[in-house]
Design an enzyme around this catalytic site. Sequence first.
Site, PDB file in Angstrom:
ATOM      1  N   GLU A 128       0.845  -1.202   0.000  1.00 27.17           N
ATOM      2  CA  GLU A 128       0.000   0.000   0.000  1.00 27.17           C
ATOM      3  C   GLU A 128       0.880   1.252   0.000  1.00 27.17           C
ATOM      4  O   GLU A 128       1.768   1.404   0.825  1.00 27.17           O
ATOM      5  CB  GLU A 128      -0.947   0.000   1.214  1.00 27.17           C
ATOM      6  CG  GLU A 128      -1.788   1.257   1.381  1.00 27.17           C
ATOM      7  CD  GLU A 128      -2.599   1.672   0.140  1.00 27.17           C
ATOM      8  OE1 GLU A 128      -3.376   0.862  -0.373  1.00 27.17           O
ATOM      9  OE2 GLU A 128      -2.427   2.824  -0.319  1.00 27.17           O
ATOM     10  N   HIS A 148     -45.018 -10.720   8.163  1.00 31.81           N
ATOM     11  CA  HIS A 148     -45.940  -9.575   8.069  1.00 31.81           C
ATOM     12  C   HIS A 148     -46.022  -8.877   9.427  1.00 31.81           C
ATOM     13  O   HIS A 148     -46.087  -9.558  10.439  1.00 31.81           O
ATOM     14  CB  HIS A 148     -47.331 -10.070   7.677  1.00 31.81           C
ATOM     15  CG  HIS A 148     -48.345  -8.969   7.628  1.00 31.81           C
ATOM     16  ND1 HIS A 148     -48.375  -8.039   6.616  1.00 31.81           N
ATOM     17  CD2 HIS A 148     -49.332  -8.626   8.495  1.00 31.81           C
ATOM     18  CE1 HIS A 148     -49.346  -7.176   6.844  1.00 31.81           C
ATOM     19  NE2 HIS A 148     -49.960  -7.505   7.978  1.00 31.81           N
TER      20      HIS A 148
HETATM   21  C1  LIG Z   1     -17.632   9.443  -1.863  1.00 30.51           C
HETATM   22  C2  LIG Z   1     -17.692   7.986  -2.220  1.00 30.51           C
HETATM   23  C3  LIG Z   1     -18.649   7.180  -1.646  1.00 30.51           C
HETATM   24  C4  LIG Z   1     -18.703   5.824  -1.968  1.00 30.51           C
HETATM   25  N1  LIG Z   1     -19.674   5.072  -1.385  1.00 30.51           N
HETATM   26  C5  LIG Z   1     -19.759   3.764  -1.685  1.00 30.51           C
HETATM   27  C6  LIG Z   1     -20.741   2.946  -1.076  1.00 30.51           C
HETATM   28  O1  LIG Z   1     -21.542   3.399  -0.269  1.00 30.51           O
HETATM   29  N2  LIG Z   1     -20.780   1.634  -1.388  1.00 30.51           N
HETATM   30  C7  LIG Z   1     -19.903   1.084  -2.291  1.00 30.51           C
HETATM   31  O2  LIG Z   1     -19.986  -0.114  -2.564  1.00 30.51           O
HETATM   32  N3  LIG Z   1     -18.952   1.833  -2.888  1.00 30.51           N
HETATM   33  C8  LIG Z   1     -18.865   3.157  -2.607  1.00 30.51           C
HETATM   34  N4  LIG Z   1     -17.890   3.910  -3.191  1.00 30.51           N
HETATM   35  C9  LIG Z   1     -16.975   3.268  -4.144  1.00 30.51           C
HETATM   36  C10 LIG Z   1     -15.859   2.495  -3.398  1.00 30.51           C
HETATM   37  O3  LIG Z   1     -15.187   3.371  -2.530  1.00 30.51           O
HETATM   38  C11 LIG Z   1     -14.887   1.893  -4.389  1.00 30.51           C
HETATM   39  O4  LIG Z   1     -15.605   1.110  -5.324  1.00 30.51           O
HETATM   40  C12 LIG Z   1     -13.873   1.011  -3.691  1.00 30.51           C
HETATM   41  O5  LIG Z   1     -13.135   1.764  -2.772  1.00 30.51           O
HETATM   42  C13 LIG Z   1     -12.936   0.358  -4.706  1.00 30.51           C
HETATM   43  O6  LIG Z   1     -12.007  -0.429  -4.038  1.00 30.51           O
HETATM   44  P1  LIG Z   1     -10.601  -0.797  -4.677  1.00 30.51           P
HETATM   45  O7  LIG Z   1      -9.982  -1.752  -3.726  1.00 30.51           O
HETATM   46  O8  LIG Z   1     -10.768  -1.191  -6.085  1.00 30.51           O
HETATM   47  O9  LIG Z   1      -9.780   0.562  -4.732  1.00 30.51           O
HETATM   48  P2  LIG Z   1      -9.432   1.692  -3.673  1.00 30.51           P
HETATM   49  O10 LIG Z   1     -10.349   1.676  -2.518  1.00 30.51           O
HETATM   50  O11 LIG Z   1      -9.319   2.960  -4.437  1.00 30.51           O
HETATM   51  O12 LIG Z   1      -8.009   1.242  -3.108  1.00 30.51           O
HETATM   52  C14 LIG Z   1      -6.874   1.171  -3.916  1.00 30.51           C
HETATM   53  C15 LIG Z   1      -5.654   1.326  -3.036  1.00 30.51           C
HETATM   54  O13 LIG Z   1      -4.500   1.044  -3.815  1.00 30.51           O
HETATM   55  C16 LIG Z   1      -3.475   1.944  -3.474  1.00 30.51           C
HETATM   56  N5  LIG Z   1      -2.542   1.989  -4.620  1.00 30.51           N
HETATM   57  C17 LIG Z   1      -2.786   2.452  -5.873  1.00 30.51           C
HETATM   58  N6  LIG Z   1      -1.727   2.254  -6.677  1.00 30.51           N
HETATM   59  C18 LIG Z   1      -0.782   1.654  -5.906  1.00 30.51           C
HETATM   60  C19 LIG Z   1       0.529   1.181  -6.161  1.00 30.51           C
HETATM   61  N7  LIG Z   1       1.086   1.269  -7.371  1.00 30.51           N
HETATM   62  N8  LIG Z   1       1.226   0.621  -5.137  1.00 30.51           N
HETATM   63  C20 LIG Z   1       0.658   0.505  -3.893  1.00 30.51           C
HETATM   64  N9  LIG Z   1      -0.578   0.930  -3.597  1.00 30.51           N
HETATM   65  C21 LIG Z   1      -1.303   1.485  -4.593  1.00 30.51           C
HETATM   66  C22 LIG Z   1      -4.188   3.250  -3.214  1.00 30.51           C
HETATM   67  O14 LIG Z   1      -3.404   4.096  -2.394  1.00 30.51           O
HETATM   68  C23 LIG Z   1      -5.450   2.752  -2.503  1.00 30.51           C
HETATM   69  O15 LIG Z   1      -5.279   2.720  -1.119  1.00 30.51           O
HETATM   70  C24 LIG Z   1     -17.782   5.266  -2.876  1.00 30.51           C
HETATM   71  C25 LIG Z   1     -16.791   6.071  -3.451  1.00 30.51           C
HETATM   72  C26 LIG Z   1     -16.739   7.413  -3.127  1.00 30.51           C
HETATM   73  C27 LIG Z   1     -15.663   8.256  -3.735  1.00 30.51           C
END
Ligand SMILES: Cc1cc2nc3c(=O)[nH]c(=O)nc-3n(C[C@H](O)[C@H](O)[C@H](O)COP(=O)(O)OP(=O)(O)OC[C@H]3O[C@@H](n4cnc5c(N)ncnc54)[C@H](O)[C@@H]3O)c2cc1C
Length: 476
Positions: free
Chosen positions: A36, A459
């Site tokens: 991370e 219900h």
């Molecule tokens: C305001 C908001 C509200 C939301 N509400 C909801 C909700 O209610 N319900 C829902 O299902 N979804 C919601 N979402 C969407 C949800 O947050 C995302 O779909 C989810 O976080 C995606 O997860 P992920 O693991 O793909 O990526 P992320 O959560 O973006 O995590 C990726 C991680 O990888 C790290 N990273 C990136 N590149 C590298 C690298 N090269 N080396 C090391 N680390 C790296 C980043 O720092 C990050 O910590 C919301 C999004 C937002 C912006």
Amino acid sequence: MSQGFDYDLVIIGAGVGGHGAALHAVSCGLKTAIIEAADMGGTCVNRGCIPSKALLAASGRVRELRDAHHLKALGIQVENVGFDRQAIANHALNLVSKLQGDLTNSLKRVGVDTIRGRGKVAGQQKVTVTSDSGDKTITAKDIILAPGSIPFVPPGIEIDGKTVFTSDQAVKLESLPQWVAIIGSGYIGLEFSDVYSALGCEITMIEALDQLMPGFDRDIAKIAERVLITPRDIETYVGIYAKKVIPGSPVVIELANFKTKEYVDTLEVDGCLVATGRIPATKDLGLESVGAELDRRGYIPVNDSMAVLSGGEPVPHLWAIGDATGKMMLAHAASAQGIVAVENICDRQRQIDYRSIPAAAFTHPEISYVGMTETAAKELGEAEGFTIKTAKTYFKGNSKALADGDADGIAKVVYRQDTGEVLGVHIIGSHASDLIHEASAAIANRQSVHSLAFLVHAHPTLSEVLDEAYKRAVHA
Ligand SMILES: Cc1cc2nc3c(=O)[nH]c(=O)nc-3n(C[C@H](O)[C@H](O)[C@H](O)COP(=O)(O)OP(=O)(O)OC[C@H]3O[C@@H](n4cnc5c(N)ncnc54)[C@H](O)[C@@H]3O)c2cc1C
Ligand SMILES: NC(=O)c1ccc[n+]([C@@H]2O[C@H](COP(=O)([O-])OP(=O)(O)OC[C@H]3O[C@@H](n4cnc5c(N)ncnc54)[C@H](O)[C@@H]3O)[C@@H](O)[C@H]2O)c1
């Protein structure tokens, strides 16, 4: 177990996707590390689902307690409901820090190695990690990419993080602009319009496409507009885009017609939330080192087993999940993809079933859906030669919703006329985000309204809105 590799599995990105994959990998006996670069927990925990739901919970209570008309109907009087903006913001901040700690500890507890730094694929089964202490290379039998996404800011919009901001800043609730423009009427625009309107802000919502909430089923979007937009202090521009946004006091927004690009109006507001979608955080991931490349929108191409594709063929031992794959930008979809990837890594073939993954907007009332919109189902029906039918039921006809005094909303079931198979379910109404899961299970099992109509629901419960819809479908 690791057969000459440092790890069985290395995951790049400790968001919800990477976390879900890591826990599942350990339960399958894989020696696992997660890399991370920034905040453990990624978008969802730090800047997404969690803080936004904390703000929605607090502001939702304010809205409810200030709704004298509604309370009076239940025989309740409440006077002088106040709130403390900073205390609401602290509720979100505290929750973020608790859940970030829980997530980090859960990885440690099961023996996942957390490596801080930026990960990059450095050839087959090899990853380099760059951190303040330099570069190191680790080897792994399999690699999962889970780098997530960041806010998309259209050209012409300048972000200063104070007066013009994205959800990254909005979740901190550092201010409550008296008049706030929200650009985009998708999930973030809608959820923040719920927060801001409950806390007394005036809102102007600007949507480039020719209808509000273009991603939702049309019937649901219409009711959402009637319940969540029209009765509130929200002015809307549709088919209009923000051509230029200049931060300051006031924030100056130049509006233009989305189709003709002609000038429409200039707004001067106190704050502006830019909620125009998200883009993958996929720069410099080293895909070229294994002969793969991003698609033209910057997403990592994958198949339904979550294998990374190069020229349409899976790249051996390389997998990708989450927002960076551009399939369904939802936290639970990311971790579901992670579990599918790990299953395939363990030679148990499994494919993701996007049709059965539910989604919800946590507005008041909530919106949820699973599967196809009526429009998408009709397109499929035309292509494959079957007819689509829908059945609708109203919360106004549900005893529990009436007892609660929360009777706005509908449930809509989209199904095939020939087999009765449910293709989509859409709900707007109280507790819609919880009600959707029985529909999700039904779609996962490709069930038909003919069998679902015989299930018994307690219900009086809100879940009877779906029971009633299945029965209506059968008797239509
Ligand atoms: C305001 C908001 C509200 C939301 N509400 C909801 C909700 O209610 N319900 C829902 O299902 N979804 C919601 N979402 C969407 C949800 O947050 C995302 O779909 C989810 O976080 C995606 O997860 P992920 O693991 O793909 O990526 P992320 O959560 O973006 O995590 C990726 C991680 O990888 C790290 N990273 C990136 N590149 C590298 C690298 N090269 N080396 C090391 N680390 C790296 C980043 O720092 C990050 O910590 C919301 C999004 C937002 C912006
Ligand atoms: N409850 C949830 O599950 C939840 C909550 C928040 C965010 N999310 C996820 O985060 C992602 C991003 O959310 P979002 O609301 O930013 O994106 P979105 O794709 O849901 O909506 C963006 C909206 O902005 C409009 N738009 C784009 N450019 C514009 C412009 N220049 N002017 C006016 N309108 C413009 C689009 O037409 C669209 O309607 C979503 O895809 C969603 O998956 C989920």
